[in-house]
Design a protein around this motif. Structure first.
Motif, PDB file in Angstrom:
ATOM      1  N   ASP A  26       0.812  -1.212   0.000  1.00 47.83           N
ATOM      2  CA  ASP A  26       0.000   0.000   0.000  1.00 47.83           C
ATOM      3  C   ASP A  26       0.853   1.274   0.000  1.00 47.83           C
ATOM      4  OD1 ASP A  26      -2.427   1.340  -0.131  1.00 47.83           O
ATOM      5  OD2 ASP A  26      -2.586   1.511   2.053  1.00 47.83           O
ATOM      6  N   VAL A  27       1.823   1.298  -0.915  1.00 47.92           N
ATOM      7  CA  VAL A  27       2.678   2.468  -1.107  1.00 47.92           C
ATOM      8  C   VAL A  27       2.724   2.774  -2.602  1.00 47.92           C
ATOM      9  CG1 VAL A  27       4.105   2.000   0.931  1.00 47.92           C
ATOM     10  CG2 VAL A  27       4.821   1.104  -1.287  1.00 47.92           C
ATOM     11  N   SER A  28       3.139   3.965  -2.958  1.00 44.36           N
ATOM     12  CA  SER A  28       3.272   4.285  -4.375  1.00 44.36           C
ATOM     13  C   SER A  28       4.632   3.799  -4.878  1.00 44.36           C
ATOM     14  CB  SER A  28       3.135   5.791  -4.615  1.00 44.36           C
ATOM     15  OG  SER A  28       4.313   6.459  -4.240  1.00 44.36           O
ATOM     16  N   VAL A  29       4.697   3.495  -6.157  1.00 39.10           N
ATOM     17  CA  VAL A  29       5.950   3.058  -6.769  1.00 39.10           C
ATOM     18  C   VAL A  29       7.000   4.157  -6.628  1.00 39.10           C
ATOM     19  CG1 VAL A  29       7.074   2.453  -8.949  1.00 39.10           C
ATOM     20  CG2 VAL A  29       4.865   1.444  -8.359  1.00 39.10           C
ATOM     21  N   ASP A  30       6.610   5.403  -6.894  1.00 36.87           N
ATOM     22  CA  ASP A  30       7.566   6.511  -6.803  1.00 36.87           C
ATOM     23  C   ASP A  30       8.142   6.630  -5.395  1.00 36.87           C
ATOM     24  OD1 ASP A  30       7.280   7.158  -9.462  1.00 36.87           O
ATOM     25  OD2 ASP A  30       5.811   8.738  -9.099  1.00 36.87           O
ATOM     26  N   ASP A  31       7.279   6.502  -4.383  1.00 39.24           N
ATOM     27  CA  ASP A  31       7.768   6.584  -3.004  1.00 39.24           C
ATOM     28  C   ASP A  31       8.670   5.400  -2.674  1.00 39.24           C
ATOM     29  OD1 ASP A  31       6.439   8.954  -2.568  1.00 39.24           O
ATOM     30  OD2 ASP A  31       4.739   8.020  -1.529  1.00 39.24           O
ATOM     31  N   MET A  32       8.265   4.197  -3.098  1.00 37.89           N
ATOM     32  CA  MET A  32       9.048   2.999  -2.797  1.00 37.89           C
ATOM     33  C   MET A  32      10.433   3.080  -3.429  1.00 37.89           C
ATOM     34  SD  MET A  32       8.080  -1.012  -3.385  1.00 37.89           S
ATOM     35  CE  MET A  32       7.942  -0.861  -5.155  1.00 37.89           C
ATOM     36  N   LEU A  33      10.518   3.656  -4.622  1.00 35.74           N
ATOM     37  CA  LEU A  33      11.806   3.760  -5.299  1.00 35.74           C
ATOM     38  C   LEU A  33      12.540   5.057  -4.971  1.00 35.74           C
ATOM     39  CD1 LEU A  33      10.854   2.329  -8.802  1.00 35.74           C
ATOM     40  CD2 LEU A  33      11.806   1.130  -6.818  1.00 35.74           C
ATOM     41  N   GLY A  34      11.935   5.879  -4.125  1.00 35.92           N
ATOM     42  CA  GLY A  34      12.530   7.153  -3.738  1.00 35.92           C
ATOM     43  C   GLY A  34      13.520   7.029  -2.598  1.00 35.92           C
ATOM     44  N   LYS A  35      13.813   8.147  -1.972  1.00 32.89           N
ATOM     45  CA  LYS A  35      14.848   8.203  -0.957  1.00 32.89           C
ATOM     46  C   LYS A  35      14.333   8.117   0.480  1.00 32.89           C
ATOM     47  CE  LYS A  35      18.099  10.775  -3.765  1.00 32.89           C
ATOM     48  NZ  LYS A  35      19.179   9.818  -3.896  1.00 32.89           N
ATOM     49  N   SER A  36      13.027   8.173   0.671  1.00 33.99           N
ATOM     50  CA  SER A  36      12.473   8.176   2.017  1.00 33.99           C
ATOM     51  C   SER A  36      12.873   6.933   2.801  1.00 33.99           C
ATOM     52  CB  SER A  36      10.946   8.256   1.960  1.00 33.99           C
ATOM     53  OG  SER A  36      10.408   8.128   3.258  1.00 33.99           O
ATOM     54  N   ARG A  37      13.076   7.118   4.099  1.00 32.85           N
ATOM     55  CA  ARG A  37      13.402   6.009   4.987  1.00 32.85           C
ATOM     56  C   ARG A  37      12.228   5.647   5.885  1.00 32.85           C
ATOM     57  NH1 ARG A  37      19.521   7.581   6.906  1.00 32.85           N
ATOM     58  NH2 ARG A  37      20.436   7.533   4.841  1.00 32.85           N
ATOM     59  N   LEU A  41       7.988   2.126   3.601  1.00 36.47           N
ATOM     60  CA  LEU A  41       8.720   2.127   2.330  1.00 36.47           C
ATOM     61  C   LEU A  41       9.956   1.241   2.404  1.00 36.47           C
ATOM     62  CD1 LEU A  41       8.392   5.917   1.507  1.00 36.47           C
ATOM     63  CD2 LEU A  41       7.044   4.021   0.587  1.00 36.47           C
ATOM     64  N   VAL A  42      10.632   1.265   3.537  1.00 37.39           N
ATOM     65  CA  VAL A  42      11.805   0.409   3.725  1.00 37.39           C
ATOM     66  C   VAL A  42      11.394  -1.064   3.689  1.00 37.39           C
ATOM     67  CG1 VAL A  42      13.605  -0.260   5.375  1.00 37.39           C
ATOM     68  CG2 VAL A  42      13.118   2.150   4.977  1.00 37.39           C
ATOM     69  N   ASP A  43      10.256  -1.388   4.321  1.00 37.88           N
ATOM     70  CA  ASP A  43       9.761  -2.770   4.287  1.00 37.88           C
ATOM     71  C   ASP A  43       9.417  -3.198   2.866  1.00 37.88           C
ATOM     72  OD1 ASP A  43      10.070  -2.998   7.025  1.00 37.88           O
ATOM     73  OD2 ASP A  43       7.953  -2.608   7.465  1.00 37.88           O
ATOM     74  N   ALA A  44       8.771  -2.316   2.122  1.00 39.56           N
ATOM     75  CA  ALA A  44       8.415  -2.633   0.732  1.00 39.56           C
ATOM     76  C   ALA A  44       9.666  -2.819  -0.117  1.00 39.56           C
ATOM     77  CB  ALA A  44       7.535  -1.523   0.152  1.00 39.56           C
ATOM     78  N   ARG A  45      10.654  -1.950   0.066  1.00 39.25           N
ATOM     79  CA  ARG A  45      11.920  -2.088  -0.676  1.00 39.25           C
ATOM     80  C   ARG A  45      12.608  -3.400  -0.339  1.00 39.25           C
ATOM     81  NH1 ARG A  45      13.640   3.222   1.223  1.00 39.25           N
ATOM     82  NH2 ARG A  45      12.343   4.526  -0.070  1.00 39.25           N
TER      83      ARG A  45
END
Length: 108
Positions: A26-37, A41-45
């Motif tokens: 339940d995250v956006s592709v842009d956010d998942m591939l972005g720099k946010s920690r 997003l870290v779990d999805a990555r």
């Protein structure tokens, strides 16, 4: 990107996996591939990195370039993933369900 093959030998599209992981977490592709920690997003990555390594013939460098990270970042993600799976029963069970669905999807 189509040069990666699933271990089963069929042609595969890792870009589709990126979409599936983003949807599952339940995250956006842009956010998942972005720099946010941010934790989600870290779990999805982490799931994405593990699936790229396990289900596709990618090495750490290939997986890293695919998700805008270097190979040392991928190594860190893998270590973190393994530590979570060993040490946090609740998160491990929650994560394992998502991971199992995604891995099944990627291998079909």
């Amino acid at each position: 990107m189509g040069r990666w093959l699933r271990k089963a030998g069929d042609m595969s599209n890792p870009e589709d996996l990126v979409q599936e992981v983003a949807q599952e977490f339940d995250v956006s592709v842009d956010d998942m591939l972005g720099k946010s920690r941010a934790r989600d997003l870290v779990d999805a990555r982490g799931a994405l990195a593990n699936l790229l390594l396990e289900c596709y013939n990618m090495n750490w460098s290939d997986a890293g370039s695919f998700i805008n990270r270097d190979r040392t970042s991928i190594a860190h993600v893998i270590r973190r993933h393994n530590a979570i799976m060993r040490n946090d029963d609740w998160l491990s069970e929650s994560y394992a369900g998502s991971y199992k669905r995604l891995k099944s999807w990627a291998m079909n």
